[in-house]
Design an enzyme around this catalytic site. Sequence first.
Site, PDB file in Angstrom:
ATOM      1  N   HIS A 185      -2.115 -14.355   5.152  1.00 17.14           N
ATOM      2  CA  HIS A 185      -3.002 -13.320   4.641  1.00 17.14           C
ATOM      3  C   HIS A 185      -3.724 -12.615   5.789  1.00 17.14           C
ATOM      4  O   HIS A 185      -4.956 -12.565   5.826  1.00 17.14           O
ATOM      5  CB  HIS A 185      -4.051 -13.934   3.702  1.00 17.14           C
ATOM      6  CG  HIS A 185      -3.492 -14.592   2.489  1.00 17.14           C
ATOM      7  ND1 HIS A 185      -4.188 -15.562   1.777  1.00 17.14           N
ATOM      8  CD2 HIS A 185      -2.303 -14.437   1.847  1.00 17.14           C
ATOM      9  CE1 HIS A 185      -3.451 -15.950   0.748  1.00 17.14           C
ATOM     10  NE2 HIS A 185      -2.308 -15.299   0.775  1.00 17.14           N
ATOM     11  N   ALA A 198       0.822  -1.209   0.000  1.00 23.44           N
ATOM     12  CA  ALA A 198       0.000   0.000   0.000  1.00 23.44           C
ATOM     13  C   ALA A 198       0.856   1.258   0.000  1.00 23.44           C
ATOM     14  O   ALA A 198       0.580   2.213  -0.744  1.00 23.44           O
ATOM     15  CB  ALA A 198      -0.935  -0.008   1.202  1.00 23.44           C
ATOM     16  N   GLU A 204      10.157   3.646   5.984  1.00 23.68           N
ATOM     17  CA  GLU A 204      10.164   2.182   5.975  1.00 23.68           C
ATOM     18  C   GLU A 204      11.139   1.673   7.031  1.00 23.68           C
ATOM     19  O   GLU A 204      12.293   2.099   7.084  1.00 23.68           O
ATOM     20  CB  GLU A 204      10.577   1.669   4.593  1.00 23.68           C
ATOM     21  CG  GLU A 204      10.912   0.187   4.511  1.00 23.68           C
ATOM     22  CD  GLU A 204       9.796  -0.728   5.017  1.00 23.68           C
ATOM     23  OE1 GLU A 204      10.110  -1.746   5.661  1.00 23.68           O
ATOM     24  OE2 GLU A 204       8.606  -0.407   4.758  1.00 23.68           O
ATOM     25  N   ALA A 205      10.647   0.750   7.865  1.00 27.48           N
ATOM     26  CA  ALA A 205      11.485   0.201   8.932  1.00 27.48           C
ATOM     27  C   ALA A 205      12.586  -0.705   8.387  1.00 27.48           C
ATOM     28  O   ALA A 205      13.645  -0.842   8.996  1.00 27.48           O
ATOM     29  CB  ALA A 205      10.625  -0.565   9.940  1.00 27.48           C
TER      30      ALA A 205
END
Length: 546
Positions: free
Chosen positions: A471, A17, A37-38
């Site tokens: 999921h 996303a 972003e980690a």
Amino acid sequence: MEALDSFDFVVIGAGAAGCVLANRLTASGRHSVLLLEAGGADSNPWIHIPLGYGKLFNNPKVNWLYTSEPQAGAGNRRIAQPRGKVLGGSSSINGLLYVRGQHEDYDRWRDFGNAGWGYADVLPYFRKAEDQQRGADAYHGVGGPLSVSDPSEPHPLVEAYLAAAEACGYRRNPDFNGATQEGFGYNQLTLRNGFRSSAATAYLRPARRRGNLTVITRAHATRILFSGKRATGVEYLRAGNVGSATARSEVIVAGGSFNSPQLLQLSGIGQAALLQGFGIPVVADLPGVGMNLQDHYTGRFVYECTEAFTLNDVVGSFAKGLAAALRYVFLRKGPLMMGASYATGFLRADPAAATPDVQTSISLFSADKAGDKLHNFSGFSLATRLLRPESRGSVLIRNTDPLQAPAIQPNYFSAEKDCAVLLAGMKVARRLADTTAMRRYIVRERDPGATCTSDSDLLEYLRSRGGIAYHPVGTCKMGNDASAVVDDRLRVRGLEGLRVVDASIMPTLISGNTYAPTIMIAEKGADMILQDSSSTTGPVAAPLRD
């Protein structure tokens, strides 16, 4: 503290996303975006080679390596919960399957009160995202960032599996993502020119050439900053230092179904009693944050094969491995082009079901469990997946440490219907294996084996050896009831300037893989954000209903 310049939008998480948002929100050149972003860059070559997902399952450099709490309904086991910790997120380490789910999945979201989320509403976003190898039609698009391809070649064992399905009365379906999902056929994969089409390569890579996008990797978001009820920025850790960034318009959380609720809770958004117990000031009492966790529970039969043409044979032989590598390099064919499963079928195990409730698939390899070393014999697997589980779980912080994983409590098999439907689906998979087409390739059923015959035996096998499809969804549910976290424009309820845009907003799990619908959610979410951005104060979500 290092304070960055302010941006129009701050996006937390460069997974599927987040990469879409970074691309779409910067496309006009009118808005500045910071993407945090980690994890690190997607430079590991195994990310881009299709079969490389097998090398990434246990790699802490690109994977959060989460595990669940012990599961009472699944043999009291802790079950692995891999999630991508890298540009592209889980789209950089998944099994490459492109399965959107059923039309009815999205109509169900709409019927829950989420206007604009029915199948007719979301189909244009699937088409917008897609670059379909087969060309455009009413259900598919071309020219989009995400490349969708057919398998590089057929396989005799897969052909036997599809023939077995027809012998059992199931129809062939060349397109699960088209008019209807029901039936059996080859899986399509997210590939472009023989390489993985992750969100990082499809969406983020072209956007990084734009001067209005800033990407910072290895930056672990620790909390969202507020002025009253308005989100104003984010605090993060990078190389041991605390940093912050300001959002002039919106903060957008895109960390996924585990990290998004964790960050909201650490920021004072969630169950008031939970937050107060850790001394976290309550910004918004939203009891649904971290609740409603769902995933696809899966059972698997393992078979020894009469022919030495499975992936087990390739991995176990230097000569075959070399030949496979050469076929991939020069022809873009062979085992290295393989997704997590080669073909699949959607069927109704419960005769009363209006649409398929289980999925069965064939993988041309076998192991004791996902991520383990492949067996040293020629082997393949038939998996059966529960499509619409009724079991619900949670993701809750353990303390105020943002670097400690949250408590992941899926509660697999806690709903009685889940057990009955998956058990019926497993019996279908065994029927497929017992057809003339399949028997010629089977030496024996290795797991669970011939002694597992009764329903109670098979159910015990499912509980003790079953796995999941990886999921996870639902932990920041979209809706308008008291358990909803975001409204149908993905705005966090009761707050300003804050949205969640990722798979965690799904009210219910779709009957497929989560990569394609997560891309769709972000495509649609980006349009909503841009539509609302003309307001200088930012949109305000409707308050919770009592």
